[in-house]
Scaffold this motif. Structure first.
Motif, PDB file in Angstrom:
ATOM      1  N   ALA A  36       0.829  -1.215   0.000  1.00  0.00           N
ATOM      2  CA  ALA A  36       0.000   0.000   0.000  1.00  0.00           C
ATOM      3  C   ALA A  36       0.857   1.257   0.000  1.00  0.00           C
ATOM      4  CB  ALA A  36      -0.928  -0.005   1.220  1.00  0.00           C
ATOM      5  N   LEU A  37       1.987   1.232   0.706  1.00  0.00           N
ATOM      6  CA  LEU A  37       2.881   2.395   0.752  1.00  0.00           C
ATOM      7  C   LEU A  37       3.471   2.668  -0.628  1.00  0.00           C
ATOM      8  CD1 LEU A  37       4.220   4.507   2.618  1.00  0.00           C
ATOM      9  CD2 LEU A  37       6.092   2.872   2.943  1.00  0.00           C
ATOM     10  N   GLY A  38       3.903   1.632  -1.298  1.00  0.00           N
ATOM     11  CA  GLY A  38       4.438   1.792  -2.652  1.00  0.00           C
ATOM     12  C   GLY A  38       3.392   2.318  -3.618  1.00  0.00           C
ATOM     13  N   ARG A  39       2.160   1.799  -3.507  1.00  0.00           N
ATOM     14  CA  ARG A  39       1.070   2.267  -4.377  1.00  0.00           C
ATOM     15  C   ARG A  39       0.737   3.729  -4.102  1.00  0.00           C
ATOM     16  NH1 ARG A  39      -1.809  -2.564  -3.235  1.00  0.00           N
ATOM     17  NH2 ARG A  39      -3.195  -1.330  -1.934  1.00  0.00           N
ATOM     18  N   ALA A  40       0.781   4.117  -2.823  1.00  0.00           N
ATOM     19  CA  ALA A  40       0.427   5.496  -2.448  1.00  0.00           C
ATOM     20  C   ALA A  40       1.340   6.517  -3.112  1.00  0.00           C
ATOM     21  CB  ALA A  40       0.496   5.656  -0.927  1.00  0.00           C
ATOM     22  N   PHE A  41       2.606   6.134  -3.336  1.00  0.00           N
ATOM     23  CA  PHE A  41       3.553   7.059  -3.961  1.00  0.00           C
ATOM     24  C   PHE A  41       3.812   6.725  -5.427  1.00  0.00           C
ATOM     25  CE2 PHE A  41       4.499   7.575   0.558  1.00  0.00           C
ATOM     26  CZ  PHE A  41       4.450   8.965   0.657  1.00  0.00           C
ATOM     27  N   GLY A  42       3.043   5.802  -5.974  1.00  0.00           N
ATOM     28  CA  GLY A  42       3.146   5.483  -7.400  1.00  0.00           C
ATOM     29  C   GLY A  42       4.477   4.879  -7.798  1.00  0.00           C
TER      30      GLY A  42
END
Length: 201
Positions: free
Chosen positions: A142-148
Motif C-alpha cells: 500500500a505504501l508503494g502504491r500510495a507514492f506510485g
C-alpha cells in the motif's frame, strides 16, 4: 643528397609533432568546455500519483522489527526519506552503502526508512548484509502504491510538514543527493531548478 632528404624528413616530422600537440591541446580545451556545460543529473521523475508540494496522507505502518511508525505527517524539524528497494535488484544493492552513509551524514534532520514489499526474511538479510540493521524497514504494498512506485530503486523525500519535497528513480549517489538539493532549493527536481535559472538568464 641523402643529407638533404634526411633534413626534409626531420622538418616534416617536427611539423607533424607540433601539429599533433596543438590538436591535443585544442581537444583538451573543448572537453573542458563541454564538462562545464553538462548539467548535473538528478533523480528521474516518472509518471507518479503524487506531485512535489502535495501533502502526503499519513500512513501508519509496522516495521519488520514489529514497531508501529507513521510515514508522512508533521514532524518537528525532521524529514523522512523513503527508499524503495528489493533484495532481487542489483542496482538497489549497489546503492545501499550510499543510503547508509547518507543516513549517518544527514542524521541531524533526516529519518531514513527502507521500504519494499515481499519476503520479510530476505529484506532482513539485505539490511544485515549492508549494515542497515538500525534503519527502520517497512514492507507494505500500500505504501508503494500510495507514492506510485513502479520501478526500483525509487526514493521519496518528505519535508517537516509531510509534503513531498522531491522524488524520483535513483540510480547513483548523485541522484540521491539531488533529492536533498531539490528540497534545499524548493524545486521539484534539479532539472526544474536549471530550467528556472535558464529562463531568468
Amino acid at each position: 643528397m641523402e643529407a638533404f632528404l634526411m633534413l626534409v624528413s626531420q622538418i616534416f616530422l617536427w611539423v607533424a609533432v607540433i601539429a599533433q600537440t596543438l590538436l591535443i591541446v585544442a581537444l583538451a580545451r573543448q572537453v573542458g568546455i563541454l564538462h562545464e556545460r553538462i548539467a548535473p543529473a538528478g533523480a528521474l521523475t516518472l509518471h507518479q500519483k503524487v506531485n512535489v508540494g502535495e501533502v502526503a496522507s499519513p500512513m501508519t505502518v509496522t516495521t519488520t522489527q514489529g514497531q508501529s511508525m507513521t510515514v508522512g505527517g508533521k514532524r518537528e524539524g525532521r524529514s523522512q526519506l523513503l527508499f524503495f528497494a528489493s533484495p532481487d535488484c542489483p542496482v538497489c544493492k549497489s546503492l545501499l552503502p550510499v543510503l547508509r552513509s547518507s543516513a549517518r551524514a544527514e542524521s541531524g534532520w533526516l529519518d531514513v526508512v527502507l521500504a519494499g514489499d515481499g519476503d520479510s526474511a530476505a529484506y532482513k538479510r539485505l539490511a544485515r548484509d549492508h549494515g542497515l540493521a538500525n534503519v527502520p524497514m517497512v514492507l507494505s504494498e500500500a505504501l508503494g502504491r500510495a507514492f506510485g512506485v513502479s520501478k526500483l530503486p525509487y526514493a521519496v523525500l518528505l519535508d517537516e510538514d509531510g509534503r513531498v519535497a522531491s522524488l524520483g528513480l535513483i540510480n547513483s549517489r548523485e541522484h540521491l543527493e539531488s533529492l536533498f538539493e531539490a528540497k534545499e532549493h524548493g524545486v521539484a527536481s534539479i532539472q526544474d531548478y536549471l530550467a528556472r535559472r535558464q529562463k531568468e538568464a
